[in-house]
Design an enzyme around this catalytic site. Sequence first.
Site, PDB file in Angstrom:
ATOM      1  N   LYS A 143     -12.972   5.328   6.950  1.00 52.56           N
ATOM      2  CA  LYS A 143     -11.834   5.424   7.420  1.00 52.56           C
ATOM      3  C   LYS A 143     -10.663   5.991   6.200  1.00 52.56           C
ATOM      4  CE  LYS A 143     -11.548   1.781  10.673  1.00 52.56           C
ATOM      5  NZ  LYS A 143     -10.184   0.939  11.899  1.00 52.56           N
ATOM      6  N   GLU A 185      -5.517  -9.644   1.630  1.00 53.40           N
ATOM      7  CA  GLU A 185      -6.605  -9.442   2.420  1.00 53.40           C
ATOM      8  C   GLU A 185      -8.232 -10.011   2.074  1.00 53.40           C
ATOM      9  OE1 GLU A 185      -6.164  -7.693   5.058  1.00 53.40           O
ATOM     10  OE2 GLU A 185      -4.434  -5.437   5.027  1.00 53.40           O
ATOM     11  N   LYS A 227     -17.435  -6.495   3.583  1.00 58.11           N
ATOM     12  CA  LYS A 227     -16.478  -5.734   4.025  1.00 58.11           C
ATOM     13  C   LYS A 227     -17.655  -5.001   4.345  1.00 58.11           C
ATOM     14  CE  LYS A 227     -13.049  -1.970   4.992  1.00 58.11           C
ATOM     15  NZ  LYS A 227     -11.468  -1.493   5.229  1.00 58.11           N
ATOM     16  N   GLU A 237     -16.886   0.759  14.717  1.00 56.52           N
ATOM     17  CA  GLU A 237     -15.384   0.099  14.922  1.00 56.52           C
ATOM     18  C   GLU A 237     -15.754   0.042  16.896  1.00 56.52           C
ATOM     19  OE1 GLU A 237     -11.456  -0.022  12.879  1.00 56.52           O
ATOM     20  OE2 GLU A 237     -11.045  -1.234  14.809  1.00 56.52           O
ATOM     21  N   HIS A 248      -4.464  -8.721  12.665  1.00 56.26           N
ATOM     22  CA  HIS A 248      -3.642  -7.961  12.218  1.00 56.26           C
ATOM     23  C   HIS A 248      -2.919  -7.155  13.403  1.00 56.26           C
ATOM     24  CE1 HIS A 248      -4.952  -7.226   8.621  1.00 56.26           C
ATOM     25  NE2 HIS A 248      -4.875  -6.122   8.623  1.00 56.26           N
TER      26      HIS A 248
HETATM   27  N1  LIG Z   1      -9.092   3.083   5.212  1.00 52.84           N
HETATM   28  C1  LIG Z   1      -8.526   2.012   5.106  1.00 52.84           C
HETATM   29  O1  LIG Z   1      -9.868   1.520   5.677  1.00 52.84           O
HETATM   30  C2  LIG Z   1      -6.926   1.125   4.806  1.00 52.84           C
HETATM   31  C3  LIG Z   1      -7.796  -0.620   5.054  1.00 52.84           C
HETATM   32  C4  LIG Z   1      -6.565  -0.848   4.602  1.00 52.84           C
HETATM   33  C5  LIG Z   1      -5.046  -0.413   4.435  1.00 52.84           C
HETATM   34  N2  LIG Z   1      -5.267   0.891   4.410  1.00 52.84           N
HETATM   35  C6  LIG Z   1      -4.247   2.164   4.862  1.00 52.84           C
HETATM   36  O2  LIG Z   1      -4.444   1.982   2.557  1.00 52.84           O
HETATM   37  C7  LIG Z   1      -2.044   1.768   2.415  1.00 52.84           C
HETATM   38  C8  LIG Z   1      -1.396   1.005   1.814  1.00 52.84           C
HETATM   39  O3  LIG Z   1      -2.218   0.308   0.585  1.00 52.84           O
HETATM   40  P1  LIG Z   1      -1.405   0.249  -1.308  1.00 52.84           P
HETATM   41  O4  LIG Z   1      -1.197  -1.005  -0.507  1.00 52.84           O
HETATM   42  O5  LIG Z   1      -2.749  -0.027  -1.958  1.00 52.84           O
HETATM   43  O6  LIG Z   1      -0.759   1.517  -1.297  1.00 52.84           O
HETATM   44  P2  LIG Z   1      -0.104   2.699  -1.793  1.00 52.84           P
HETATM   45  O7  LIG Z   1      -1.180   2.670  -2.525  1.00 52.84           O
HETATM   46  O8  LIG Z   1       0.932   3.326  -1.244  1.00 52.84           O
HETATM   47  O9  LIG Z   1       0.454   1.854  -3.082  1.00 52.84           O
HETATM   48  C9  LIG Z   1       1.874   1.356  -3.215  1.00 52.84           C
HETATM   49  C10 LIG Z   1       2.348   1.089  -4.556  1.00 52.84           C
HETATM   50  O10 LIG Z   1       1.956   1.104  -5.820  1.00 52.84           O
HETATM   51  C11 LIG Z   1       1.774   1.417  -6.693  1.00 52.84           C
HETATM   52  N3  LIG Z   1       0.368   1.839  -7.680  1.00 52.84           N
HETATM   53  C12 LIG Z   1      -0.440   1.623  -6.566  1.00 52.84           C
HETATM   54  N4  LIG Z   1      -1.772   1.599  -7.878  1.00 52.84           N
HETATM   55  C13 LIG Z   1      -0.741   0.616  -8.852  1.00 52.84           C
HETATM   56  C14 LIG Z   1      -0.928   0.129  -9.991  1.00 52.84           C
HETATM   57  N5  LIG Z   1      -2.191  -0.390 -10.841  1.00 52.84           N
HETATM   58  N6  LIG Z   1       0.277   0.112 -10.671  1.00 52.84           N
HETATM   59  C15 LIG Z   1       1.499   0.290 -10.341  1.00 52.84           C
HETATM   60  N7  LIG Z   1       1.729   0.676  -9.386  1.00 52.84           N
HETATM   61  C16 LIG Z   1       0.484   1.346  -8.638  1.00 52.84           C
HETATM   62  C17 LIG Z   1       2.126   2.888  -5.705  1.00 52.84           C
HETATM   63  O11 LIG Z   1       2.425   4.713  -6.399  1.00 52.84           O
HETATM   64  C18 LIG Z   1       3.057   2.598  -4.826  1.00 52.84           C
HETATM   65  O12 LIG Z   1       4.083   2.777  -5.043  1.00 52.84           O
HETATM   66  C19 LIG Z   1      -1.810   2.092   4.339  1.00 52.84           C
HETATM   67  O13 LIG Z   1      -1.291   3.276   4.358  1.00 52.84           O
HETATM   68  C20 LIG Z   1      -2.986   1.872   4.857  1.00 52.84           C
HETATM   69  O14 LIG Z   1      -3.409   2.138   6.291  1.00 52.84           O
HETATM   70  C21 LIG Z   1      -6.602   1.889   4.858  1.00 52.84           C
HETATM   71 ZN   LIG Z   2      -4.771  -4.892   6.768  1.00 57.40          ZN
END
Ligand SMILES: NC(=O)c1ccc[n+]([C@@H]2O[C@H](COP(=O)([O-])OP(=O)(O)OC[C@H]3O[C@@H](n4cnc5c(N)ncnc54)[C@H](O)[C@@H]3O)[C@@H](O)[C@H]2O)c1
Ligand SMILES: [Zn+2]
Length: 366
Positions: A143, A185, A227, A237, A248
Amino acid sequence: LKEVRVTLVRQEDQSYSAMIGAGILSTALADLAELQPGRRVFVVTDANVKAAGHLDTFANGHEVASYVIDPSGEQSKNMATVMAVLDAMERERFGRDSLVVALGGGTVGDLAGFVAAIFKRGVPYAQAPTTTLAQADSAVGGKVGVDSEWSKNAYGAFKQPCRVYADVATLATMDERGYRAGLVESAKHAMIADAEYFDYLDVKMDLLLRRDRTVLAEIAARNIGIKASVVQKDPEEKGLRQILNFGHTVGHAIETASGFQLLHGEAVALGILAAAKLAEDLGIAHQSERPRMAALLAKLGMPENCPANISDEALWEIMSRDKKAVNSVPRFVLVDRIGHAYCVDDKYSIAVDASLVAKALDAIRP
Ligand SMILES: NC(=O)c1ccc[n+]([C@@H]2O[C@H](COP(=O)([O-])OP(=O)(O)OC[C@H]3O[C@@H](n4cnc5c(N)ncnc54)[C@H](O)[C@@H]3O)[C@@H](O)[C@H]2O)c1
Ligand SMILES: [Zn+2]
């Protein structure tokens, strides 16, 4: 009248491997050169991930074209950033022979995957997730997409990566709050699909919180396995994949109502507690299950109460617009016993009487 039939039945093998380990990011480029020979690599990453040194680790001394999303995070997950990445690729004369690499968390993964889906009508891409959330969840499943001004993930596609590199060493640089929230998760996967995994998380919690690489690699493998097995059976889905939405319905509502003051995982932890209360009150789950779930989430340091300034009405409003809602009636994924999602008449999300939902929301109030 003439009719010319254009017959097109798509039967395509979209299988891919996830490579998991500590330190594998530095060999990913060489691995990709073997997997996708002759392609020009374009990395999409963000400012924090680059500052943490992960882009340098990936490049491993080679010159690699990249786009660094700045500012990092959800606020940049939009079409303006997609356009900026596409334009950068065009400017640097990337073509059909491109290979996009998403190096970062879920924000980068969703956005870069979407870029790969539309650049020159689609080029392959690889995921190199660097957050606990991305390694557990967003890097597999295909996705991809970005938010609109009005809603999350409004514009997107299904686009499977050609490979996933989950390097658990990258998690060392995450901030503590994001690190823990992303682990929700993992707890969710265990609760819906694998009781033995639930026990594993419980027993290994101290090591997990100390970012032990062996434990991190083990959970990444289990998360991706769970997953993948769900997504394989229901890639778009239509039913089963809904179980990944456990916690969720309420979780997403709290996250939104908090104005994103709560992290996604923190809000989902509350949503899990509410869903566990629903299952208990419906007589679907034994009373022993909710306290066990609550204890695991507490060990992760997750909140136990919904912020006081968020009203039930506000949550209802958002839940009735949830993607699982039917005719504005919210639906909930339930777990009947730890390790097993509830299913009735082939349905994995069910409508629940409003008074029971109110009781479940009460359960996450101080
Ligand atoms: N496609 C899917 O199936 C799916 C599933 C769940 C969530 N999502 C999406 O994922 C996003 C959230 O993901 P996330 O929580 O990883 O957010 P993100 O990518 O925004 O990362 C969170 C923060 O951590 C920082 N960061 C990332 N890796 C780091 C590292 N190794 N060291 C230091 N900082 C780091 C990023 O710069 C950011 O500020 C949402 O947009 C959500 O919609 C998608
Ligand atoms: Zn989630």
